[in-house]
Enzyme design. Sequence first.
Site, mmCIF file in Angstrom:
data_model
loop_
_atom_site.group_PDB
_atom_site.id
_atom_site.type_symbol
_atom_site.label_atom_id
_atom_site.label_comp_id
_atom_site.label_asym_id
_atom_site.label_seq_id
_atom_site.Cartn_x
_atom_site.Cartn_y
_atom_site.Cartn_z
ATOM 1 N N GLY A 19 0.826 -1.201 0.000
ATOM 2 C CA GLY A 19 0.000 0.000 0.000
ATOM 3 C C GLY A 19 0.861 1.253 0.000
ATOM 4 O O GLY A 19 0.677 2.164 -0.822
ATOM 5 N N SER A 138 1.283 -7.269 -9.487
ATOM 6 C CA SER A 138 2.501 -8.077 -9.364
ATOM 7 C C SER A 138 3.724 -7.178 -9.410
ATOM 8 O O SER A 138 3.720 -6.141 -10.063
ATOM 9 C CB SER A 138 2.590 -9.103 -10.482
ATOM 10 O OG SER A 138 3.819 -9.808 -10.352
ATOM 11 N N LYS A 210 -3.914 -13.317 -12.556
ATOM 12 C CA LYS A 210 -2.808 -13.132 -11.595
ATOM 13 C C LYS A 210 -2.487 -14.444 -10.876
ATOM 14 O O LYS A 210 -1.319 -14.753 -10.605
ATOM 15 C CB LYS A 210 -3.176 -12.048 -10.570
ATOM 16 C CG LYS A 210 -2.171 -11.901 -9.402
ATOM 17 C CD LYS A 210 -0.793 -11.522 -9.893
ATOM 18 C CE LYS A 210 0.285 -11.238 -8.884
ATOM 19 N NZ LYS A 210 0.365 -11.834 -7.627
ATOM 20 N N HIS A 213 -0.442 -16.322 -13.179
ATOM 21 C CA HIS A 213 0.899 -15.695 -13.148
ATOM 22 C C HIS A 213 1.696 -16.288 -11.985
ATOM 23 O O HIS A 213 2.861 -16.659 -12.135
ATOM 24 C CB HIS A 213 0.741 -14.173 -12.978
ATOM 25 C CG HIS A 213 1.991 -13.460 -12.543
ATOM 26 N ND1 HIS A 213 2.484 -13.517 -11.255
ATOM 27 C CD2 HIS A 213 2.876 -12.699 -13.237
ATOM 28 C CE1 HIS A 213 3.598 -12.814 -11.176
ATOM 29 N NE2 HIS A 213 3.854 -12.303 -12.362
ATOM 30 N N ASN A 214 1.071 -16.386 -10.836
ATOM 31 C CA ASN A 214 1.790 -16.900 -9.671
ATOM 32 C C ASN A 214 2.120 -18.385 -9.815
ATOM 33 O O ASN A 214 3.174 -18.836 -9.370
ATOM 34 C CB ASN A 214 0.981 -16.662 -8.394
ATOM 35 C CG ASN A 214 1.149 -15.244 -7.892
ATOM 36 O OD1 ASN A 214 1.398 -14.337 -8.679
ATOM 37 N ND2 ASN A 214 1.003 -15.033 -6.603
ATOM 38 N N GLU A 217 5.001 -18.446 -11.858
ATOM 39 C CA GLU A 217 6.115 -17.977 -11.004
ATOM 40 C C GLU A 217 6.671 -19.137 -10.160
ATOM 41 O O GLU A 217 7.882 -19.345 -10.083
ATOM 42 C CB GLU A 217 5.584 -16.851 -10.110
ATOM 43 C CG GLU A 217 6.496 -16.344 -9.022
ATOM 44 C CD GLU A 217 5.758 -15.333 -8.125
ATOM 45 O OE1 GLU A 217 5.225 -14.333 -8.642
ATOM 46 O OE2 GLU A 217 5.713 -15.552 -6.895
#
Length: 509
Positions: A19, A138, A210, A213-214, A217
């Site tokens: 954040g 990301s 996402k 994506h992970n 990864e």
Amino acid sequence: MTDNTPLCDIGFVGAGVMGKNLILNLADHGYRVAAFDLDLQKLEAVLAQDTAERGDQPPRVIGCSSYTELLSRLSAPHLIVLSVPAGKAVDDVCHKLIDAGIQADDIVVDTGNSLWTDTVAREKSFEGKFIFFSTAVSGGEVGARFGPSLMPSGDPYAWTRIKPLWQAIAAKVDPATGKAIERFEPGNPVTEGEPCASYIGPSGSGHYVKMVHNGIEYADMQLICEVYQVMRDVLGMSALAIADIFRRWNEGPLHSYLIGISAEVLATKDSETGLPLVDVIVDKAGQKGTGLWTAVSSLQLGSPAPTIAEAVYARSISALKTERVKAATVLAGPAQNLYSEAQQAELIQMLHDALYCAKICVYAQGFHLMKTAAEEQGWQLNFAEIAKIWRAGCIIRAVFLQSISEAYERNDELENLLLDPFFSKQISVYQQNWRKAVANASLAGIPVAALSSALSYYDAYRTAVLPANLLQGQRDYFGAHTFERTDKAKGKTYHVDWSHPERPMVKIK
Ligand code: 6PG
């Protein structure tokens, strides 16, 4: 609001690591941010950093002491971003915002690693109270600060509101080279290039993308770790020597953020003992669950992603440290071979090619999974665009993604990345070394679950007749599960009466 401070462009709930960095990134791009965090220390830290980074200009981040103040610092319709842990905290904050008077046309954007089905459910459950939108992020803390890859999805109107802000703060790619334009200087953000922030689709699709994506990864990291282990345990190479190899690889087709940071980790000395840092890190991997979610989704949809699943299992088996230490004294492995210098160089080249081919398979699995999910959910995913927004900012960023985006630009209906002419050619050129790397590792007793599962995926995918004919026979034998015949029409099913000595064929439908 009691003072004359001008209204802010965007509100932020959560000034933790992600954040805080997203807030400072927005401020760098000239946006005024109203920030709230229950933890006063975190809030004060972001305000202090903004003040320090602005120099003689007025601060751009305003601290709020309540949700009500946060709303009052923004013009309506309000745009509020949440950077809170995925799960219950997201719902809690949403309810607090309702209590504070948020309106039906206000927008709340969740940026956590939320489970995509939770996002879909939230959009529905908050309908009429406010617009629940999501943006998967990301890039870790540096990405958040200087340019993340952003995967927004949900209400199209909400996207038009947040698009200029997200495209301003996102990572940027040089369109001529396909490479990231990187500058890590507070107050001097990258403003040129193609932003890694594109609308993904309806609610949930961004978080699904996402999640995949992970998963990629996880697999990418595991492949690198397996190659490292072969160099360490078969070739007896030091961490520093392996770092040098990774640095060299990072100049070629394997160029990626993950290879780069692996080299850096391997080259780092422990400040306490002077030993290579990697040698004092305990070999037990943690995980927060996104890789597992990807593997589960692939199993549920029947879209094979075995290398991603193996990467999750590899973390689980690493966590069984005490058992492994005991088993190491009991279970035998093969005798170790000695490698001449020439053989060493050959094995290193094999590992390079194996990593490259296996990586292609991992992306093939991930993109196939997204395609299957999109068909099931009715999402129109633009795979060329997804590959483009992963070229910079995110953890799996790599030059390789430019080729993936070109593959989908050539054919947006591509069934599997392996069928793209560029990628099929690459594998045909390098596969022999991949096979040898896996064989050598197995003969030496080194676990290479990800490298070999990718190879099996490749071999299974290119096999016209798999042994599932026997499997269907087995199923029919014990459970009368029926099978189709190669010489009869598709969809017609048969069963053998296995109890009858003549095994007569029975047509079922
Ligand atoms: C990213 C990362 C980020 C994070 C994950 C992985 O894209 O910025 O994927 O989301 O590092 O939470 O965490 P685990 O390895 O702990 O599962």
